[in-house]
Design a protein around this motif. Structure first.
Motif, PDB file in Angstrom:
ATOM      1  N   VAL A  88     -34.993   5.401  33.906  1.00 59.24           N
ATOM      2  CA  VAL A  88     -36.346   5.084  34.361  1.00 59.24           C
ATOM      3  C   VAL A  88     -37.122   4.558  33.150  1.00 59.24           C
ATOM      4  CG1 VAL A  88     -36.353   6.810  36.208  1.00 59.24           C
ATOM      5  CG2 VAL A  88     -37.172   7.441  33.935  1.00 59.24           C
ATOM      6  N   GLY A  89     -38.122   3.736  33.415  1.00 55.24           N
ATOM      7  CA  GLY A  89     -38.904   3.210  32.298  1.00 55.24           C
ATOM      8  C   GLY A  89     -39.927   2.190  32.732  1.00 55.24           C
ATOM      9  N   GLU A  90     -40.920   1.979  31.889  1.00 54.47           N
ATOM     10  CA  GLU A  90     -42.014   1.076  32.194  1.00 54.47           C
ATOM     11  C   GLU A  90     -41.986  -0.150  31.277  1.00 54.47           C
ATOM     12  OE1 GLU A  90     -43.891   3.193  28.688  1.00 54.47           O
ATOM     13  OE2 GLU A  90     -42.188   3.360  30.045  1.00 54.47           O
ATOM     14  N   THR A  91     -42.606  -1.230  31.738  1.00 57.90           N
ATOM     15  CA  THR A  91     -42.735  -2.439  30.928  1.00 57.90           C
ATOM     16  C   THR A  91     -43.953  -2.313  30.017  1.00 57.90           C
ATOM     17  OG1 THR A  91     -44.145  -3.573  32.527  1.00 57.90           O
ATOM     18  CG2 THR A  91     -41.749  -3.818  32.809  1.00 57.90           C
ATOM     19  N   MET A  92     -44.088  -3.265  29.110  1.00 60.48           N
ATOM     20  CA  MET A  92     -45.263  -3.267  28.236  1.00 60.48           C
ATOM     21  C   MET A  92     -46.543  -3.445  29.042  1.00 60.48           C
ATOM     22  SD  MET A  92     -46.502  -2.880  25.242  1.00 60.48           S
ATOM     23  CE  MET A  92     -45.294  -3.161  23.936  1.00 60.48           C
TER      24      MET A  92
ATOM     25  N   GLU B 147     -36.154   5.021  29.252  1.00 55.03           N
ATOM     26  CA  GLU B 147     -35.981   3.844  28.410  1.00 55.03           C
ATOM     27  C   GLU B 147     -37.177   2.910  28.610  1.00 55.03           C
ATOM     28  OE1 GLU B 147     -32.600   1.508  29.643  1.00 55.03           O
ATOM     29  OE2 GLU B 147     -33.539   1.271  31.589  1.00 55.03           O
ATOM     30  N   PRO B 148     -38.183   3.010  27.728  1.00 58.85           N
ATOM     31  CA  PRO B 148     -39.302   2.076  27.827  1.00 58.85           C
ATOM     32  C   PRO B 148     -38.781   0.652  27.690  1.00 58.85           C
ATOM     33  CG  PRO B 148     -39.318   3.250  25.714  1.00 58.85           C
ATOM     34  CD  PRO B 148     -38.274   3.902  26.559  1.00 58.85           C
ATOM     35  N   VAL B 149     -39.006  -0.165  28.707  1.00 54.97           N
ATOM     36  CA  VAL B 149     -38.428  -1.516  28.727  1.00 54.97           C
ATOM     37  C   VAL B 149     -38.871  -2.314  27.509  1.00 54.97           C
ATOM     38  CG1 VAL B 149     -38.222  -3.632  30.079  1.00 54.97           C
ATOM     39  CG2 VAL B 149     -38.351  -1.424  31.246  1.00 54.97           C
ATOM     40  N   TRP B 150     -40.090  -2.073  27.063  1.00 62.27           N
ATOM     41  CA  TRP B 150     -40.637  -2.822  25.936  1.00 62.27           C
ATOM     42  C   TRP B 150     -39.960  -2.475  24.612  1.00 62.27           C
ATOM     43  CZ3 TRP B 150     -42.683   0.754  22.595  1.00 62.27           C
ATOM     44  CH2 TRP B 150     -43.067   1.985  23.146  1.00 62.27           C
TER      45      TRP B 150
ATOM     46  N   GLY C 108     -34.580   3.895  23.791  1.00 63.63           N
ATOM     47  CA  GLY C 108     -35.347   2.705  23.440  1.00 63.63           C
ATOM     48  C   GLY C 108     -35.262   2.446  21.956  1.00 63.63           C
ATOM     49  N   SER C 109     -34.261   1.640  21.547  1.00 63.03           N
ATOM     50  CA  SER C 109     -34.048   1.329  20.129  1.00 63.03           C
ATOM     51  C   SER C 109     -33.845   2.594  19.291  1.00 63.03           C
ATOM     52  CB  SER C 109     -35.211   0.495  19.572  1.00 63.03           C
ATOM     53  OG  SER C 109     -35.231  -0.789  20.170  1.00 63.03           O
ATOM     54  N   VAL C 110     -32.971   3.480  19.777  1.00 61.46           N
ATOM     55  CA  VAL C 110     -32.582   4.647  18.985  1.00 61.46           C
ATOM     56  C   VAL C 110     -31.682   4.169  17.854  1.00 61.46           C
ATOM     57  CG1 VAL C 110     -31.411   6.869  18.980  1.00 61.46           C
ATOM     58  CG2 VAL C 110     -32.691   6.146  20.999  1.00 61.46           C
ATOM     59  N   LYS C 111     -32.024   4.570  16.633  1.00 60.83           N
ATOM     60  CA  LYS C 111     -31.260   4.150  15.455  1.00 60.83           C
ATOM     61  C   LYS C 111     -31.015   5.355  14.548  1.00 60.83           C
ATOM     62  CE  LYS C 111     -33.283  -0.491  15.537  1.00 60.83           C
ATOM     63  NZ  LYS C 111     -34.079  -1.498  14.793  1.00 60.83           N
ATOM     64  N   ALA C 112     -30.165   5.125  13.565  1.00 59.44           N
ATOM     65  CA  ALA C 112     -29.837   6.218  12.645  1.00 59.44           C
ATOM     66  C   ALA C 112     -31.071   6.727  11.913  1.00 59.44           C
ATOM     67  CB  ALA C 112     -28.771   5.756  11.654  1.00 59.44           C
ATOM     68  N   ASP C 113     -32.048   5.840  11.659  1.00 61.88           N
ATOM     69  CA  ASP C 113     -33.200   6.254  10.855  1.00 61.88           C
ATOM     70  C   ASP C 113     -34.344   6.853  11.675  1.00 61.88           C
ATOM     71  OD1 ASP C 113     -34.129   3.968  12.062  1.00 61.88           O
ATOM     72  OD2 ASP C 113     -34.553   2.874  10.213  1.00 61.88           O
ATOM     73  N   ASN C 114     -34.273   6.815  13.007  1.00 64.59           N
ATOM     74  CA  ASN C 114     -35.346   7.450  13.787  1.00 64.59           C
ATOM     75  C   ASN C 114     -34.822   8.536  14.729  1.00 64.59           C
ATOM     76  OD1 ASN C 114     -34.221   6.061  15.964  1.00 64.59           O
ATOM     77  ND2 ASN C 114     -35.956   4.694  16.279  1.00 64.59           N
TER      78      ASN C 114
END
Length: 267
Positions: free
Chosen positions: A145-149, A183-186, A227-233
């Motif tokens: 589920v998620g919303e657009t900007m 997952e926020p689409v933006w 939503g853009s999960v990365k090693a640094d966050n």
């Protein structure tokens, strides 16, 4: 006990499962990337790192499910599909059913990813039926589920998410086992990401919505951030009380990054 679900092509019966204890998870969504070399490089290293305390799931492109299944065999790594049909069988060239995924040993299937909702015009009801088909086949749906900007900027985030979630929960009825992924689409593929506090606010809202339908769901459903999960966050996101792990896109294609994210989930 069973619930009956009407799909466009068939009527199926969904066994109602007691929800499992709330689990922590990291799910790698390779999308339409990767090759056999990536499977053969990644899976042995992931298998060596996988622990019971945090589930590790790989969702490769469909042609590689068999190879991932072979490589993950007898390890702690689970695997799943990136989509599933909303019917049990039929003249559906290029599609596959939840029963087929179960036969391959898939434990999970992603449904309702924003890219499917956008490019393939999947509506909330279609996503809900796909989730129900998974449950009927013994495959656990990871429901996105998620919303657009524009939704967020207009203050409609909670309205949009409530509508998406309501369609799913109304169809599944009782304590079916599933995973949610916010997952926020933006933030998908843009390099942007919700702050941990922003993500936590939404995850807490989703858990409150679950409680309106079932207290068991509110306590036991795993809610992932995607939503853009990365090693640094990852560590700061996973430290939030209602974020139970991540649905990881681009970063999951690099085994070192994926292992760092997986490590961050052990808190």
């Amino acid at each position: 006990m069973q619930i009956t679900i009407d799909s466009p092509d068939a009527t199926i019966s969904c066994p109602v499962n007691l929800a499992a204890p709330r689990a922590r998870m990291v799910v790698a969504n390779w999308k339409m990337f990767g090759n056999l070399a990536l499977c053969r490089e990644s899976l042995p290293r992931l298998a060596a790192a996988a622990m019971e305390s945090v589930e590790l799931v790989v969702c490769p492109p469909a042609p590689y499910l068999g190879e991932v299944g072979r490589l993950a065999s007898s390890s702690g790594v689970h695997y799943g599909a990136q989509d599933v049909a909303e019917v049990t069988h039929g003249a559906r060239t290029g599609e596959w059913s939840a029963d087929m995924l179960a036969e391959l040993g898939c434990r999970y299937a992603i449904v309702g990813h924003s890219e499917r909702r956008d490019r393939h015009r999947e509506c909330n009801q279609t996503v809900a039926v796909k989730a129900a088909m998974c449950i009927a086949a013994g495959v656990i749906p990871i429901v996105c589920v998620g919303e657009t900007m524009s939704d967020r900027e207009s203050g409609q985030t909670e309205v949009v998410l409530a509508e998406q979630l309501k369609a799913i929960l109304q169809l599944m009825k009782k304590n079916a086992m599933f995973v949610l992924a916010y997952e926020p689409v933006w933030a998908i593929g843009t390099g942007l990401a919700a702050t941990p506090e922003m993500a936590q606010d939404v995850h807490a809202f989703l858990r409150r919505q679950l409680a309106l339908f079932s207290s068991a769901w509110a306590e036991s459903v795993t809610i992932l951030y995607g939503g853009s999960v990365k090693a640094d966050n990852a560590a700061s996101l996973f430290a939030m009380p209602d974020i139970d792990g991540g649905l990881v896109g681009g970063a999951s294609l690099n085994v070192n990054d994926l292992l760092s994210i997986y490590k961050a989930a052990h808190i």
